[in-house]
Design a protein around this motif. Structure first.
Motif, PDB file in Angstrom:
ATOM      1  N   GLN A   1       0.814  -1.213   0.000  1.00 43.43           N
ATOM      2  CA  GLN A   1       0.000   0.000   0.000  1.00 43.43           C
ATOM      3  C   GLN A   1       0.844   1.257   0.000  1.00 43.43           C
ATOM      4  O   GLN A   1       0.387   2.300  -0.452  1.00 43.43           O
ATOM      5  CB  GLN A   1      -0.951   0.003   1.192  1.00 43.43           C
ATOM      6  CG  GLN A   1      -2.030  -1.037   1.077  1.00 43.43           C
ATOM      7  CD  GLN A   1      -2.904  -1.084   2.325  1.00 43.43           C
ATOM      8  OE1 GLN A   1      -2.584  -0.504   3.354  1.00 43.43           O
ATOM      9  NE2 GLN A   1      -4.007  -1.796   2.232  1.00 43.43           N
ATOM     10  N   HIS A   2       2.065   1.192   0.490  1.00 42.81           N
ATOM     11  CA  HIS A   2       2.943   2.355   0.470  1.00 42.81           C
ATOM     12  C   HIS A   2       3.587   2.526  -0.908  1.00 42.81           C
ATOM     13  O   HIS A   2       3.687   3.632  -1.414  1.00 42.81           O
ATOM     14  CB  HIS A   2       4.039   2.238   1.533  1.00 42.81           C
ATOM     15  CG  HIS A   2       5.008   3.364   1.487  1.00 42.81           C
ATOM     16  ND1 HIS A   2       4.653   4.653   1.812  1.00 42.81           N
ATOM     17  CD2 HIS A   2       6.301   3.417   1.110  1.00 42.81           C
ATOM     18  CE1 HIS A   2       5.700   5.446   1.647  1.00 42.81           C
ATOM     19  NE2 HIS A   2       6.710   4.715   1.221  1.00 42.81           N
TER      20      HIS A   2
ATOM     21  N   GLY B   1       8.431  10.174  -5.940  1.00 42.10           N
ATOM     22  CA  GLY B   1       8.230  11.241  -4.965  1.00 42.10           C
ATOM     23  C   GLY B   1       7.087  10.994  -3.999  1.00 42.10           C
ATOM     24  O   GLY B   1       6.927  11.719  -3.019  1.00 42.10           O
ATOM     25  N   GLN B   2       6.292   9.963  -4.230  1.00 43.58           N
ATOM     26  CA  GLN B   2       5.145   9.660  -3.382  1.00 43.58           C
ATOM     27  C   GLN B   2       5.425   8.528  -2.396  1.00 43.58           C
ATOM     28  O   GLN B   2       4.536   8.079  -1.694  1.00 43.58           O
ATOM     29  CB  GLN B   2       3.933   9.270  -4.243  1.00 43.58           C
ATOM     30  CG  GLN B   2       3.446  10.373  -5.127  1.00 43.58           C
ATOM     31  CD  GLN B   2       2.312   9.899  -6.023  1.00 43.58           C
ATOM     32  OE1 GLN B   2       2.247   8.750  -6.433  1.00 43.58           O
ATOM     33  NE2 GLN B   2       1.401  10.814  -6.330  1.00 43.58           N
ATOM     34  N   ARG B   3       6.677   8.055  -2.366  1.00 45.85           N
ATOM     35  CA  ARG B   3       7.020   6.960  -1.463  1.00 45.85           C
ATOM     36  C   ARG B   3       8.446   7.147  -0.981  1.00 45.85           C
ATOM     37  O   ARG B   3       9.192   7.961  -1.509  1.00 45.85           O
ATOM     38  CB  ARG B   3       6.857   5.610  -2.140  1.00 45.85           C
ATOM     39  CG  ARG B   3       7.724   5.438  -3.363  1.00 45.85           C
ATOM     40  CD  ARG B   3       7.450   4.092  -4.015  1.00 45.85           C
ATOM     41  NE  ARG B   3       8.215   3.896  -5.198  1.00 45.85           N
ATOM     42  CZ  ARG B   3       9.448   3.372  -5.235  1.00 45.85           C
ATOM     43  NH1 ARG B   3      10.032   3.008  -4.118  1.00 45.85           N
ATOM     44  NH2 ARG B   3      10.083   3.215  -6.361  1.00 45.85           N
TER      45      ARG B   3
ATOM     46  N   CYS C   1       2.554   1.084  -3.828  1.00 45.67           N
ATOM     47  CA  CYS C   1       1.585   1.049  -4.926  1.00 45.67           C
ATOM     48  C   CYS C   1       0.212   1.543  -4.477  1.00 45.67           C
ATOM     49  O   CYS C   1      -0.115   1.511  -3.298  1.00 45.67           O
ATOM     50  CB  CYS C   1       1.400  -0.387  -5.436  1.00 45.67           C
ATOM     51  SG  CYS C   1       2.865  -1.146  -6.104  1.00 45.67           S
ATOM     52  N   GLU C   2      -0.566   1.940  -5.456  1.00 47.21           N
ATOM     53  CA  GLU C   2      -1.996   2.156  -5.207  1.00 47.21           C
ATOM     54  C   GLU C   2      -2.636   0.790  -5.409  1.00 47.21           C
ATOM     55  O   GLU C   2      -2.467   0.157  -6.461  1.00 47.21           O
ATOM     56  CB  GLU C   2      -2.575   3.150  -6.208  1.00 47.21           C
ATOM     57  CG  GLU C   2      -4.051   3.367  -6.024  1.00 47.21           C
ATOM     58  CD  GLU C   2      -4.629   4.300  -7.074  1.00 47.21           C
ATOM     59  OE1 GLU C   2      -5.834   4.131  -7.375  1.00 47.21           O
ATOM     60  OE2 GLU C   2      -3.921   5.157  -7.593  1.00 47.21           O
TER      61      GLU C   2
ATOM     62  N   GLY D   1       0.554   5.789   6.847  1.00 44.69           N
ATOM     63  CA  GLY D   1       1.300   6.973   7.266  1.00 44.69           C
ATOM     64  C   GLY D   1       1.946   6.801   8.629  1.00 44.69           C
ATOM     65  O   GLY D   1       3.062   7.276   8.860  1.00 44.69           O
TER      66      GLY D   1
ATOM     67  N   ARG E   1       3.419   3.727  -7.352  1.00 44.90           N
ATOM     68  CA  ARG E   1       3.384   5.164  -7.097  1.00 44.90           C
ATOM     69  C   ARG E   1       4.652   5.797  -7.665  1.00 44.90           C
ATOM     70  O   ARG E   1       5.677   5.132  -7.819  1.00 44.90           O
ATOM     71  CB  ARG E   1       3.319   5.435  -5.598  1.00 44.90           C
ATOM     72  CG  ARG E   1       2.058   4.936  -4.924  1.00 44.90           C
ATOM     73  CD  ARG E   1       2.024   5.350  -3.456  1.00 44.90           C
ATOM     74  NE  ARG E   1       0.961   4.690  -2.748  1.00 44.90           N
ATOM     75  CZ  ARG E   1      -0.317   5.097  -2.751  1.00 44.90           C
ATOM     76  NH1 ARG E   1      -0.659   6.163  -3.419  1.00 44.90           N
ATOM     77  NH2 ARG E   1      -1.225   4.431  -2.060  1.00 44.90           N
ATOM     78  N   LEU E   2       4.575   7.083  -7.972  1.00 44.91           N
ATOM     79  CA  LEU E   2       5.744   7.816  -8.422  1.00 44.91           C
ATOM     80  C   LEU E   2       6.785   7.852  -7.310  1.00 44.91           C
ATOM     81  O   LEU E   2       6.445   7.802  -6.127  1.00 44.91           O
ATOM     82  CB  LEU E   2       5.348   9.236  -8.818  1.00 44.91           C
ATOM     83  CG  LEU E   2       4.339   9.356  -9.966  1.00 44.91           C
ATOM     84  CD1 LEU E   2       3.926  10.809 -10.151  1.00 44.91           C
ATOM     85  CD2 LEU E   2       4.918   8.787 -11.248  1.00 44.91           C
TER      86      LEU E   2
END
Length: 112
Positions: free
Chosen positions: A3-4, A38-40, A6-7, A94, A35-36
Protein backbone atom coordinates in the motif's frame (compact mmCIF):
# COMPACT_ATOMS: atom_id res chain seq x y z
CA UNK A 1 4.45 -2.35 2.10
CA UNK A 2 2.33 -2.83 -1.00
CA UNK A 3 0.00 0.00 0.00
CA UNK A 4 2.94 2.36 0.47
CA UNK A 5 4.71 1.48 -2.79
CA UNK A 6 1.58 1.05 -4.93
CA UNK A 7 -2.00 2.16 -5.21
CA UNK A 8 -3.91 -1.02 -4.41
CA UNK A 9 -7.37 -1.50 -5.83
CA UNK A 10 -9.49 -4.61 -5.32
CA UNK A 11 -11.05 -5.57 -8.64
CA UNK A 12 -13.22 -8.61 -7.94
CA UNK A 13 -13.63 -11.70 -5.79
CA UNK A 14 -13.00 -15.29 -6.85
CA UNK A 15 -15.12 -18.06 -5.35
CA UNK A 16 -13.43 -20.95 -3.56
CA UNK A 17 -14.88 -23.31 -6.21
CA UNK A 18 -12.47 -21.80 -8.79
CA UNK A 19 -9.55 -23.60 -7.12
CA UNK A 20 -8.63 -27.26 -6.67
CA UNK A 21 -8.73 -28.05 -3.83
CA UNK A 22 -11.09 -25.23 -2.88
CA UNK A 23 -9.83 -23.04 -0.02
CA UNK A 24 -12.08 -22.14 2.91
CA UNK A 25 -11.95 -18.44 2.00
CA UNK A 26 -12.96 -16.23 -0.91
CA UNK A 27 -9.98 -14.79 -2.81
CA UNK A 28 -9.71 -11.37 -4.41
CA UNK A 29 -7.88 -10.08 -7.46
CA UNK A 30 -6.18 -6.73 -6.97
CA UNK A 31 -4.47 -4.24 -9.25
CA UNK A 32 -1.19 -2.77 -7.99
CA UNK A 33 -0.23 0.50 -9.68
CA UNK A 34 3.25 1.71 -8.68
CA UNK A 35 3.38 5.16 -7.10
CA UNK A 36 5.74 7.82 -8.42
CA UNK A 37 9.13 7.94 -6.69
CA UNK A 38 8.23 11.24 -4.97
CA UNK A 39 5.15 9.66 -3.38
CA UNK A 40 7.02 6.96 -1.46
CA UNK A 41 10.15 6.46 0.58
CA UNK A 42 13.36 6.24 -1.45
CA UNK A 43 14.82 3.69 0.99
CA UNK A 44 12.29 1.01 1.92
CA UNK A 45 14.58 -0.88 4.35
CA UNK A 46 13.44 1.05 7.47
CA UNK A 47 9.77 0.50 6.57
CA UNK A 48 10.47 -3.20 6.03
CA UNK A 49 12.10 -3.48 9.48
CA UNK A 50 9.22 -1.65 11.22
CA UNK A 51 6.45 -3.62 9.49
CA UNK A 52 8.28 -6.92 10.11
CA UNK A 53 8.65 -6.04 13.78
CA UNK A 54 5.07 -4.87 14.17
CA UNK A 55 3.40 -7.70 12.24
CA UNK A 56 5.84 -10.44 13.26
CA UNK A 57 3.94 -10.75 16.52
CA UNK A 58 0.64 -9.39 15.30
CA UNK A 59 -1.44 -9.78 18.44
CA UNK A 60 1.16 -8.06 20.59
CA UNK A 61 0.81 -4.44 21.52
CA UNK A 62 3.21 -2.21 19.62
CA UNK A 63 5.24 -1.38 22.72
CA UNK A 64 6.19 -5.06 22.93
CA UNK A 65 6.37 -5.81 19.21
CA UNK A 66 8.80 -2.92 18.61
CA UNK A 67 10.93 -3.46 21.71
CA UNK A 68 13.70 -5.02 19.63
CA UNK A 69 13.92 -1.92 17.44
CA UNK A 70 13.56 0.93 19.92
CA UNK A 71 15.14 1.34 23.36
CA UNK A 72 11.93 3.03 24.56
CA UNK A 73 9.13 2.03 22.18
CA UNK A 74 6.42 3.58 24.40
CA UNK A 75 8.25 6.92 24.33
CA UNK A 76 8.71 6.83 20.55
CA UNK A 77 5.06 5.90 20.02
CA UNK A 78 3.88 8.65 22.38
CA UNK A 79 6.13 11.15 20.60
CA UNK A 80 4.38 10.28 17.34
CA UNK A 81 0.92 10.51 18.90
CA UNK A 82 0.37 6.76 18.78
CA UNK A 83 -0.92 4.60 21.61
CA UNK A 84 1.64 2.16 23.01
CA UNK A 85 -1.24 -0.29 23.51
CA UNK A 86 -2.22 -0.20 19.81
CA UNK A 87 -1.72 -3.26 17.65
CA UNK A 88 -0.13 -3.27 14.18
CA UNK A 89 -3.40 -3.67 12.30
CA UNK A 90 -4.73 -0.45 13.89
CA UNK A 91 -2.05 1.79 12.33
CA UNK A 92 -2.34 3.61 9.02
CA UNK A 93 0.27 3.44 6.28
CA UNK A 94 1.30 6.97 7.27
CA UNK A 95 1.83 5.85 10.88
CA UNK A 96 4.20 3.11 9.71
CA UNK A 97 6.10 5.61 7.55
CA UNK A 98 6.52 7.94 10.55
CA UNK A 99 7.77 5.04 12.68
CA UNK A 100 10.20 4.05 9.91
CA UNK A 101 11.46 7.64 9.74
CA UNK A 102 11.98 7.65 13.52
CA UNK A 103 13.87 4.36 13.37
CA UNK A 104 15.99 5.47 10.39
CA UNK A 105 16.93 8.73 12.12
CA UNK A 106 18.03 6.81 15.21
CA UNK A 107 15.32 8.24 17.50
CA UNK A 108 15.46 5.90 20.48
CA UNK A 109 16.69 2.94 18.48
CA UNK A 110 18.46 -0.11 19.81
CA UNK A 111 21.83 -1.04 18.33
CA UNK A 112 21.18 -2.09 14.76
Amino acid sequence: MAQHVCEVRRLFDVAPSAFVPPPKVTSSVARLTPRLAGQRLADLAPLERITAGAFGQRRKMLRGALSGLFADPSGVLAGLGLAATARAEELSIGDFVRLADAWASGSGTQDR
